[in-house]
Each structure stands twice: as structure tokens, then as C-alpha cells.
Design an enzyme around this catalytic site. Structure first.
Site, short mmCIF file in Angstrom:
data_model
loop_
_atom_site.label_atom_id
_atom_site.label_comp_id
_atom_site.label_asym_id
_atom_site.label_seq_id
_atom_site.Cartn_x
_atom_site.Cartn_y
_atom_site.Cartn_z
N ASP A 186 0.83 -1.21 0.00
CA ASP A 186 0.00 0.00 0.00
C ASP A 186 0.86 1.25 0.00
O ASP A 186 0.61 2.19 -0.77
CB ASP A 186 -0.90 0.02 1.24
N VAL A 187 1.85 1.30 0.87
CA VAL A 187 2.68 2.49 1.00
C VAL A 187 3.43 2.78 -0.28
O VAL A 187 3.48 3.92 -0.75
CB VAL A 187 3.66 2.34 2.18
#
Length: 344
Positions: A186-187
Site C-alpha cells: 500500500d505504502v
């Protein structure tokens, strides 16, 4: 809902971003823009908000020491934002979004592919009212392809995108594929999205037009397999899990001491030779099996136990001091209390 009203400053001051994203990838991207001075208008569901508000404990405490509805998880990706509750399923809520989009530079959303078209809030609809709008769609698998309809979560993507197959103890140590301890897929997707949006903003300076950015968790995960991905494509060999060891640099991993593990990261032959001197094993520096990195990689199973036998004789503090003095990259394995207390 929390609201930030003080004026922003920074290199992106004056940029207006409409944030229709939730969980982590999209919020990471918009948080970066907010940190750099952009005005972030975060849209959340009435009475519920972003899903991560409830991903706890821990929760932020109020003045009486009681839990609030602000989870630590939510706070990690939503600073420097103005939060507004809007019901996207209602005609009134949809009009609010159109009105906001008319005066924004960027819109970021992470609904499933095609979902926002039901409300006439997709790129085509909003581009008509604001041709300069840069519209970034973050999905699990992209807007096209056989998996486009699927929801995407970080854990699924780490598994499907190959990073879990590279992470964890080797099979011979009864290891199994392991996800990273944070939502790294996600990051990293949020990071790639921020880069793509900045590129689109630069292009708009000359074209005067916005763009639709289609970015997915799986695309980004595969892209940042970096040397491991390239190694497979070059050799055709599926890389194994190696625990804390590096696939192409040796010695580069955690090593035993008399009290706790510590890290040695000898990135070249000169550093390796200094390491051998520090552990009083100069013969390992001239041994043809180990003198060059290529040979150390091929003979790692013979070399690593020999180094561990030496480092296990003294505590890690001793090794960290002597290796640092000798210019051999090394370090402790900190927990979070030690990390946040570190003077650097």
C-alpha cells in the site's frame, strides 16, 4: 471528523487535492501532498468515516484518558488533511463532490474499478466540468484485465506480487512465506501515485489539461521487486527465501553474538577484509573461496558459520564499536522503543 484549518505552507502550497480514498495507499499519497503544503479535502462516510478509524487498539486518548474514535492506524496516514463527511450515494452528496472537483487540481480515489461511474463521479464525468483535473484511480489490480473487478488489500498483493515468496526463513529452517510487518505494498503504491501525479501536474503546465492515472497495487508491487525481479528475468531461476541474508552480497545479514543478534553489511571486498581483521580471522580474507564477493555468494553456506563462530565469542556492543571504528557497516536490531529513543 477532524478538521485542520490553519493555513498550509510548503512547495505544494496552493495545490488543492480532493481525497476520496481510504485505508492506506491513497491516504499515504495525499498525506505526502499535505506534508508538502497542499490543501487536502478528505471525503469520509457519514457516521463511519475511513475504515481505518476503527482499526485498533491502540486509539488516541482524550483529555480524560479515554479512547477516542481516532485509531493510531488512521492517524498514521491522515495528518494535514481537512475531513468532510459526504454521502456519495445521495444526489446532494454527488453534487458536493462535483462542486469541489470544479475547484481542485487533483482527485484521488480508490474505489473498485467502475464504482464511481454509478454516481457520475468517474474521470469522464468530472473531466467535462474541469478539464484541468488530474484524476488518480488507485485499485488492487487496475482498470482493465481479468482481475479488475477484484478488491485489493495489501496482504493479498504481497502474496500475489511475489514479495512474500522472498521474505521469511528458508525452507530448510522450517520457514514459510512471510509478509512484511507493515503494509508496504500500500505504502509503495501511494509513493508511485504521488510521483505520477507530480508528473501529470508538470505536463499540465504546457498542455493545460489534466489526465487520468490508472495505478494498481499489483503493478507497483511487481515493479518494486527490483534486483530480485530482475535477477529472475535474467537467470530464469526462482530465488529462494534467505531470511536476513542478501541474495548477491555476502556477508550481509544478522550475526550471532554472545548476547543478541546484530547486523553486518559488508558491501564490498575491502569492507570484508576489514571485517576479517576485526574478528581475528585474516585467513578468511585470503581464502580463494571467500576473497571475492562472487565467490562468497557461491560459498555462503561455508562462510557464514565461520563468521558466526567468531562473533558469538563477544557481546554485540563490543562488535558494533570495533566494526564501526574499522569502517565496516554494522548496526543493532532495534525494537520500536529503541528506534524512537535513538539520538540520531
Amino acid at each position: 471528523m477532524n478538521t485542520k484549518t490553519e493555513p498550509q505552507s510548503g512547495p505544494l502550497s496552493g495545490l488543492k487535492v480532493l481525497d476520496l480514498s481510504r485505508i492506506l495507499a491513497g491516504p499515504t499519497c495525499t498525506q505526502l501532498f499535505g506534508d508538502l503544503g497542499a490543501e487536502i479535502i478528505k471525503i469520509e462516510r457519514p457516521q463511519k468515516g475511513d475504515d481505518t478509524r476503527f482499526w485498533g487498539p491502540p486509539f488516541l486518548k482524550d483529555e480524560d484518558g479515554e479512547d477516542t474514535t481516532e485509531s493510531a492506524y488512521y492517524m498514521s496516514a491522515n495528518r494535514n488533511k481537512n475531513s468532510v463527511a459526504v454521502d456519495l450515494t445521495s444526489p446532494e452528496g454527488q453534487q458536493i463532490i462535483r462542486d469541489l472537483a470544479l475547484n481542485c487540481d487533483v482527485l484521488i480515489e480508490n474505489y473498485k474499478a467502475g464504482d464511481l461511474s454509478r454516481y457520475n463521479l468517474d474521470y469522464q464525468a468530472l473531466h467535462k466540468i474541469n478539464p484541468r483535473l488530474i484524476y488518480c484511480s488507485i485499485t488492487g489490480f487496475g482498470m482493465t484485465g481479468p482481475y479488475a473487478h477484484r478488491p485489493g488489500y495489501d496482504f493479498l498483493i504481497q502474496g500475489m506480487g511475489g514479495i512474500m515468496s522472498l521474505t521469511g526463513k528458508p525452507d530448510e529452517e522450517d520457514g514459510e512465506p512471510t509478509k512484511c510487518g507493515v503494509g508496504i505494498a500500500d505504502v509503495m503504491c501511494g509513493m508511485y501515485a504521488s510521483s505520477a501525479i507530480l508528473a501529470a501536474l508538470h505536463a499540465r503546465h504546457s498542455s493545460g489539461k489534466g489526465q487520468h492515472i490508472d495505478i494498481s497495487l499489483l503493478d507497483c508491487q511487481v515493479a518494486w521487486l527490483i534486483n530480485q525481479g530482475a535477477g529472475y528475468l535474467v537467470s530464469g531461476e526462482v530465488p529462494p527465501r534467505r531470511g536476513n541474508e542478501h541474495p548477491t552480497i555476502v556477508p550481509y545479514g544478522t550475526f550471532k553474538s554472545s548476547d543478541q543478534a546484530f547486523i553486518i553489511a559488508a558491501g564490498n571486498d575491502a569492507q570484508y577484509q576489514r571485517l576479517c581483521k576485526c574478528i581475528e580471522a585474516e585467513e578468511l580474507a585470503t581464502d580463494d573461496r571467500f576473497a571475492k564477493n562472487k565467490n562468497r555468494v557461491l560459498n555462503r553456506r561455508e562462510l557464514i558459520p565461520l563468521i558466526n563462530a567468531k562473533t558469538a565469542e563477544k557481546p554485540s556492543e563490543f562488535w558494533l564499536e570495533i566494526l564501526e571504528t574499522a569502517g565496516v557497516p554494522c548496526g543493532p536490531v532495534n525494537d520500536l522503543a529503541q528506534t524512537f529513543a535513538d539520538p540520531q
